[in-house]
Motif scaffolding. Structure first.
Motif, PDB file in Angstrom:
ATOM      1  N   GLY A   1       0.348  -3.199  13.799  1.00 31.48           N
ATOM      2  CA  GLY A   1       1.182  -4.209  14.431  1.00 31.48           C
ATOM      3  C   GLY A   1       2.307  -4.724  13.569  1.00 31.48           C
ATOM      4  N   SER A   2       2.347  -4.316  12.308  1.00 38.04           N
ATOM      5  CA  SER A   2       3.428  -4.808  11.443  1.00 38.04           C
ATOM      6  C   SER A   2       4.622  -3.876  11.527  1.00 38.04           C
ATOM      7  N   THR A   3       5.805  -4.431  11.300  1.00 39.51           N
ATOM      8  CA  THR A   3       6.994  -3.581  11.285  1.00 39.51           C
ATOM      9  C   THR A   3       7.034  -2.724  10.026  1.00 39.51           C
ATOM     10  N   GLY A   4       6.397  -3.171   8.960  1.00 34.25           N
ATOM     11  CA  GLY A   4       6.275  -2.362   7.748  1.00 34.25           C
ATOM     12  C   GLY A   4       7.597  -1.981   7.127  1.00 34.25           C
ATOM     13  N   GLU A   5       8.539  -2.922   7.092  1.00 35.67           N
ATOM     14  CA  GLU A   5       9.859  -2.567   6.561  1.00 35.67           C
ATOM     15  C   GLU A   5       9.800  -2.205   5.089  1.00 35.67           C
ATOM     16  N   LEU A   6      10.778  -1.415   4.683  1.00 34.67           N
ATOM     17  CA  LEU A   6      10.867  -0.955   3.307  1.00 34.67           C
ATOM     18  C   LEU A   6      11.526  -2.010   2.426  1.00 34.67           C
ATOM     19  N   PHE A   7      10.994  -2.137   1.217  1.00 33.02           N
ATOM     20  CA  PHE A   7      11.626  -2.920   0.172  1.00 33.02           C
ATOM     21  C   PHE A   7      12.063  -1.929  -0.907  1.00 33.02           C
ATOM     22  N   PHE A   8      13.327  -1.987  -1.276  1.00 32.15           N
ATOM     23  CA  PHE A   8      13.900  -0.987  -2.165  1.00 32.15           C
ATOM     24  C   PHE A   8      14.104  -1.511  -3.580  1.00 32.15           C
TER      25      PHE A   8
ATOM     26  N   VAL B   1       0.304   6.694   0.363  1.00 28.27           N
ATOM     27  CA  VAL B   1      -0.277   5.683   1.254  1.00 28.27           C
ATOM     28  C   VAL B   1      -1.266   4.792   0.520  1.00 28.27           C
TER      29      VAL B   1
ATOM     30  N   ASN C   1       0.808  -1.212   0.000  1.00 26.25           N
ATOM     31  CA  ASN C   1       0.000   0.000   0.000  1.00 26.25           C
ATOM     32  C   ASN C   1       0.846   1.270   0.000  1.00 26.25           C
ATOM     33  N   TYR C   2       2.002   1.254   0.655  1.00 29.71           N
ATOM     34  CA  TYR C   2       2.839   2.441   0.734  1.00 29.71           C
ATOM     35  C   TYR C   2       3.944   2.380  -0.313  1.00 29.71           C
TER      36      TYR C   2
ATOM     37  N   SER D   1       1.988  -1.783   5.234  1.00 28.85           N
ATOM     38  CA  SER D   1       1.815  -1.401   6.623  1.00 28.85           C
ATOM     39  C   SER D   1       0.421  -1.716   7.093  1.00 28.85           C
TER      40      SER D   1
ATOM     41  N   SER E   1       6.261  -0.552   1.001  1.00 32.66           N
ATOM     42  CA  SER E   1       6.056  -1.306   2.232  1.00 32.66           C
ATOM     43  C   SER E   1       4.584  -1.640   2.383  1.00 32.66           C
TER      44      SER E   1
END
Lengths: 115, 117
Positions: free
Chosen positions: A99-106, A50, A30-31, A96, A94
């Motif tokens: 409760g999720s860490t929502g880490e970035l994928f580059f 977002v 989503n982000y 998100s 990411s």
């Protein structure tokens, strides 16, 4: 599974030219984000989104524009390129939720030089 | 905006030894997430490890572990048994848990790690 794909990987622009950096992700995130990385300066957020149809400015938005017409795509437009926009650009995404860490994928980055 | 500080621009370690990279951050929030990313010469940003602030237990991923000190706002990365492939720029990052922040990440300026054979 390609992840985050950004093109082109390298580009040289003349002052005043315009261009679009393409970014697409196939993870249904989503982000989405655009960062620029200058030597010794870490990553600075240019714009983020977002969700489809929603974008917002980050820390350094001047000289850039974005759009998010679909979940997958988040192009970055440079209008009237200036030498100060010489940098490495990263697209990221990411997923998100509460409760999720929502880490970035580059993506792999795009090196842009403005001469 | 939150700030993330990495006070060591460069570090070096002998192969097979242990090295610790420092990171501090400034926030008034109680719920957030912390990350370490690795950027090798290929430029690709790779997630190394993540930590939820509400968890007291330090995260571990194989040879990588963190020392999370919430009160001190410190988040150091320990690399054990260093390998040549660990040579990279390492970035510490912070993300607020508040959805109103748009899931924004704040990055430190990075620590360049050299591994000496």
């Amino acid at each position: 599974n390609a992840g985050v794909t950004q093109t082109p990987k390298f580009r040289i622009l003349k002052i005043g030219q315009s261009m679009t950096l393409q970014c697409t992700q196939d993870m249904n995130h989503n982000y989405m984000y655009w960062y620029r990385q200058d030597p010794g300066m870490g990553l600075k957020l240019i714009y983020y989104s977002v969700g489809a149809g929603i974008t917002d400015k980050g820390e350094v938005p001047n000289g850039y524009n974005v759009s998010r017409s679909t979940t997958e795509d988040f192009p970055l437009r440079l209008e009237l390129a200036a030498p100060s926009q010489t940098s490495v650009y990263f697209c990221a995404s990411s997923y998100s939720y509460r409760g999720s860490t929502g880490e970035l994928f580059f993506g792999e980055g795009s090196r842009l030089t403005v001469l | 905006a939150q700030t993330v500080t990495q006070s060591q621009p460069e570090m070096s370690v002998q192969e097979a030894e242990t090295v610790t990279l420092s990171c501090t951050y400034d926030t008034s929030e109680s719920d957030y997430y912390l990350f370490w990313y690795k950027q090798p010469p290929s430029r690709q940003m790779i997630l190394v490890i993540r930590q939820e602030a509400y968890k007291q237990q330090n995260a571990t991923e194989n040879r990588f572990s963190v020392n999370f000190q919430k009160a001190a706002k410190s988040f150091s990365l320990k690399i054990s048994d260093s390998q040549l492939g660990d040579a990279a720029m390492y970035f510490c990052a912070y993300r607020s848990a508040r959805r109103s922040t748009g899931n924004q990440f704040y990055f430190g300026t990075g620590t360049s790690l050299t591994v000496i054979p």
